[in-house]
Design an enzyme around this catalytic site. Sequence first.
Site, short mmCIF file in Angstrom:
data_model
loop_
_atom_site.label_atom_id
_atom_site.label_comp_id
_atom_site.label_asym_id
_atom_site.label_seq_id
_atom_site.Cartn_x
_atom_site.Cartn_y
_atom_site.Cartn_z
N GLU A 11 -4.42 6.59 0.23
CA GLU A 11 -4.22 7.13 -1.12
C GLU A 11 -4.68 8.59 -1.20
OE1 GLU A 11 -4.77 3.57 -4.24
OE2 GLU A 11 -6.36 3.64 -2.72
N ALA A 28 -11.83 2.50 1.03
CA ALA A 28 -12.94 2.51 0.08
C ALA A 28 -14.15 1.83 0.70
CB ALA A 28 -12.54 1.81 -1.21
N GLU A 80 -4.97 -3.65 0.71
CA GLU A 80 -5.80 -4.20 -0.37
C GLU A 80 -5.49 -5.66 -0.68
OE1 GLU A 80 -5.99 0.25 -0.99
OE2 GLU A 80 -4.45 -1.21 -0.39
N GLY A 102 -7.95 3.38 0.43
CA GLY A 102 -8.26 4.63 -0.26
C GLY A 102 -8.02 5.86 0.57
#
Length: 260
Positions: free
Chosen positions: A114, A66, A134, A111
């Site tokens: 993911e 992210a 994270e 991310g």
Amino acid sequence: MSYETLLYGVQDHIALVTLNRPKVLHALNSEVFDELETVFRALSEDAGVRVVLLTGSGEKAFAAGADINEIAATDTATGAAKARRGQAVLRLIETCGKPVIALINGFALGGGCELAMACTLRIASETARLGQPEVKLGLIPGYGGTQRLPRLVGQPAALKLLLTGEMIGAAEALRIGLVDEVVPAARLLGRGHELARSIATMAPLAVAGCLEAVDRGSDLDLEAALNVEAHIFGRLCGTEDKAEGTRAFLEKRPPTWTGR
């Protein structure tokens, strides 16, 4: 269609969607999510597309995670909204009705990992590095990582990655089931196209039916899941493609699919 953060093209029923923010290793910001939503909504409605390849430009990253600048600016309310937004876009990719094959080149972290897990299949280059780091930022994955990772690799292996924030290489990712194939970096795009072409020759409604049956049945008890399967099987029995497929088999010729 043209995009600021993506490259997009279609050839021979195969779409290629490429994340294209190389200066930040394709970090997933709000604009990326907006454009991913736009392109996958269009792909879901495009009968001419049967398989989607998703990758990152260059060899350094699929998506490094992210956008930390955006994450740093969140509070309780905006953080929850950002997580839900990312989850919605990844769920759209997961349920777009077309197989989506992630071609993982280099880093797929946070991310980015993911995003890869929301795809139907994952092929990694030998240089790929995957992980959910994270916890090192005082966070948990917010785009589905705590839910898809245990479903793919089992709870103990998932928790090891989630709690340590460890990065793993392609070979280890293959061993635990996080990726489905590992190939040399130079073969990544070629192998993706080979697999996509193989799937694209199959009846498109049947392919979509397989995706739907697995997705809808995965969280049901066996009896309910079997009912889902029977319903989709019956629906397909009334299609022109089923008639063409069975007729072509009996006539010993290749079928011609119409998607009807």
